[in-house]
Design a protein around this motif. Structure first.
Motif, short mmCIF file in Angstrom:
data_model
loop_
_atom_site.label_atom_id
_atom_site.label_comp_id
_atom_site.label_asym_id
_atom_site.label_seq_id
_atom_site.Cartn_x
_atom_site.Cartn_y
_atom_site.Cartn_z
N UNK A 28 0.81 -1.22 0.00
CA UNK A 28 0.00 0.00 0.00
C UNK A 28 0.85 1.27 0.00
N UNK A 29 2.12 1.12 0.31
CA UNK A 29 3.00 2.30 0.35
C UNK A 29 3.76 2.42 -0.95
N UNK A 30 3.91 3.60 -1.54
CA UNK A 30 3.51 4.92 -1.04
C UNK A 30 2.11 5.37 -1.46
N UNK A 31 1.36 4.48 -2.14
CA UNK A 31 0.05 4.86 -2.66
C UNK A 31 -0.91 5.38 -1.61
N UNK A 32 -0.81 4.82 -0.39
CA UNK A 32 -1.72 5.22 0.68
C UNK A 32 -1.56 6.71 1.03
N UNK A 33 -0.40 7.29 0.68
CA UNK A 33 -0.17 8.72 0.90
C UNK A 33 -0.28 9.49 -0.41
N UNK A 34 0.11 8.85 -1.52
CA UNK A 34 0.08 9.51 -2.83
C UNK A 34 -1.32 9.96 -3.22
N UNK A 35 -2.29 9.08 -3.09
CA UNK A 35 -3.61 9.39 -3.63
C UNK A 35 -4.35 10.47 -2.84
N UNK A 36 -4.31 10.46 -1.49
CA UNK A 36 -4.90 11.60 -0.77
C UNK A 36 -4.21 12.92 -1.13
N UNK A 37 -2.88 12.87 -1.32
CA UNK A 37 -2.15 14.08 -1.70
C UNK A 37 -2.60 14.57 -3.08
N UNK A 38 -2.80 13.64 -4.00
CA UNK A 38 -3.27 14.00 -5.34
C UNK A 38 -4.66 14.62 -5.29
N UNK A 39 -5.54 14.09 -4.44
CA UNK A 39 -6.89 14.65 -4.31
C UNK A 39 -6.85 16.09 -3.79
N UNK A 40 -5.98 16.33 -2.80
CA UNK A 40 -5.82 17.69 -2.28
C UNK A 40 -5.28 18.60 -3.38
N UNK A 41 -4.36 18.09 -4.18
CA UNK A 41 -3.78 18.87 -5.28
C UNK A 41 -4.86 19.31 -6.26
N UNK A 42 -5.74 18.39 -6.65
CA UNK A 42 -6.79 18.75 -7.60
C UNK A 42 -7.79 19.74 -6.99
N UNK A 43 -8.04 19.63 -5.69
CA UNK A 43 -8.87 20.61 -5.01
C UNK A 43 -8.21 21.99 -5.07
N UNK A 44 -6.91 22.03 -4.81
CA UNK A 44 -6.18 23.29 -4.87
C UNK A 44 -6.21 23.87 -6.28
N UNK A 45 -6.01 23.02 -7.28
CA UNK A 45 -6.08 23.48 -8.67
C UNK A 45 -7.43 24.11 -8.98
#
Length: 453
Positions: A28-45
């Motif tokens: 699950x690592x690093x995906x377990x941190x990657x995907x929440x980070x990506x979701x926050x990124x798209x929110x910021x965009x």
């Protein structure tokens, strides 16, 4: 007397820890941190491009420039290039590559000149920010991220692994330098690796992909390109990889093959920090007025470009002069001295970066809560400043003094390793350089600054 063979905390392999080792070896690592980070990124965009047009009311701007940007140099110091393992751009690169990637080899041109492209991009983005107000405009910040995303996608379509991160990302270039001061080191065990007949740590296997940063853990002696993604930890059949804590800056003492471009990037970043600091001070207009008299123009773009060029050029010139003086002492060429001792500047450069951003994080951090509350339809009466200005300034001084000490000690260790018979004489010109740059950083920290938001 019984000898204690228990490894010290610095030498202990953190992968033996149940939580740390279990996490890095988990599928699950690093995906377990990657995907929440990506979701926050798209929110910021979304917020940057379609949200409020003023930065002081845009939650995306607050998260990017008041929280993430100030914290990122601290991450590099504490965890090396860990951010690059979970960076949304890297995640998108991997996704594009998986479904439409051609996986072509990275061109030799990028391998050879990528760091120069990174340096040029860093300079261009900083120049554009000050001339066009990128940070102050949520929409402009969003466009910048879109341009970077476009480059990531194009790179992911054509080239293998994380070619963008290794050879083209301006943040990756900065993290490559800063992570060499980092407190974590992932390395192979020489005794085990010498007997190993497979290359799964580089090429990957059924347990994990190959190293996304083109590193061969068996021979890796720097953290400059290690993302701590854990792929080599999963794929190694001999349990050879170790993750240890080390004193900050230790790697800089023993660089075997110093690169001129990396040393140049260190002093360029120092110059960029000078102008970023100065542009937020009350004396900035006086500086521009003085240049106006010299250049005979009141065009703001020309005046800033001149100041920016001088700020970047000054540290380069000082390091070159120190290298010229050292040549007469240790007999090494100016270029080699520049490359070797330019690494010592990295510690002070990182400290200056952290110090500058402490002002924004601690002086404006409360605005994140206030703007975030507005974003969700609530209100929060929170003062922008998390700490008193005097306390922040003391912390800035402390960080810069630590950076000066780190760079001076690094200079001493480099001289001791390479010129054991001329240590102090070799240290003198570079020590004078470090002290000069440190004094400028302390002076800039002593002046009242304007807020970003």
């Amino acid at each position: 007397m019984k000898q204690n063979n228990t490894p010290s905390a610095v030498e202990r392999n953190l992968l033996d820890n149940r939580f740390i080792g279990g996490l890095m070896k988990s599928k699950w690592y690093p995906g377990i941190i990657q995907w929440p980070t990506a979701l926050v990124f798209f929110l910021i965009m979304y917020l940057l491009l379609l949200g409020p047009t003023m930065s002081h009311s845009n939650f995306g701007s607050a998260l990017t420039w008041i929280l993430w940007w100030p914290l990122i140099p601290l991450v590099f110091l504490l965890f090396g290039r860990f951010w690059c393992a979970i960076c949304p751009f890297g995640t998108i690169n991997d996704l594009v590559q998986k479904y439409v990637g051609h996986n072509r080899p990275v061109p030799n041109f990028l391998k050879k000149y990528g760091v120069w492209i990174i340096m040029a991009a860093f300079i261009a983005i900083t120049w554009a920010d000050n001339v066009f107000g990128v940070i102050k405009s949520p929409w402009a910040s969003g466009v910048l991220l879109l341009l970077i995303l476009t480059g990531v996608v194009i790179s992911g379509v054509f080239f293998e692994r994380r070619a963008w991160c290794r050879h083209l990302c301006f943040l990756g270039g900065m993290s490559s330098n800063y992570s060499q001061t980092g407190m974590l080191a992932l390395r192979g065990t020489p005794e085990k690796c010498a007997k190993c007949k497979v290359t799964a740590c580089y090429k990957g296997n059924d347990k994990a992909p190959g190293c996304p940063m083109f590193e061969f853990p068996r021979t890796m002696d720097t953290s400059g390109q290690c993302n701590l993604c854990g792929y080599c930890v999963k794929s190694c059949p001999n349990n050879s990889l170790t993750l240890t804590v080390r004193p900050p800056t230790k790697e800089l003492w023993s660089i075997k093959k110093p690169r001129f471009a990396a040393a140049l990037l260190a002093v360029v970043i120092m110059g960029i920090l000078f102008v970023q600091n100065a542009a937020m001070l009350e004396i900035w207009q006086s500086i521009l007025s003085g240049l106006e008299g010299v250049l005979g123009t009141d065009n703001n773009t020309i005046l800033f470009t001149a100041a920016f060029t001088a700020a970047i050029g000054a540290p380069i010139l000082l390091l070159w002069l120190a290298s010229l003086a050292a040549k007469k002492i240790n007999g090494e060429t100016v270029t080699k001295n520049f490359a070797r001792f330019g690494y010592a500047v990295i510690a002070l450069s990182l400290a200056g970066h952290i110090s500058h951003n402490l002002f924004h994080l601690l002086g404006e951090g409360g605005s994140i809560v206030a703007i975030g509350a507005t974003f969700v339809g609530a209100t929060a009466s929170v003062a922008p400043g998390l700490f008193n200005g005097s306390i922040i300034q003391v912390l800035q001084y402390f960080v810069i003094i630590l950076g000066i000490a780190g760079s001076l000690y690094t200079t001493y260790r480099i001289a001791k390793s390479n010129f054991p018979d001329k240590v102090l004489a070799t240290v003198l010109p570079f020590g004078a350089l470090i002290l000069s740059l440190g004094i400028v950083n302390l002076f800039l920290a002593s002046m009242p600054m304007t807020h970003r938001m």
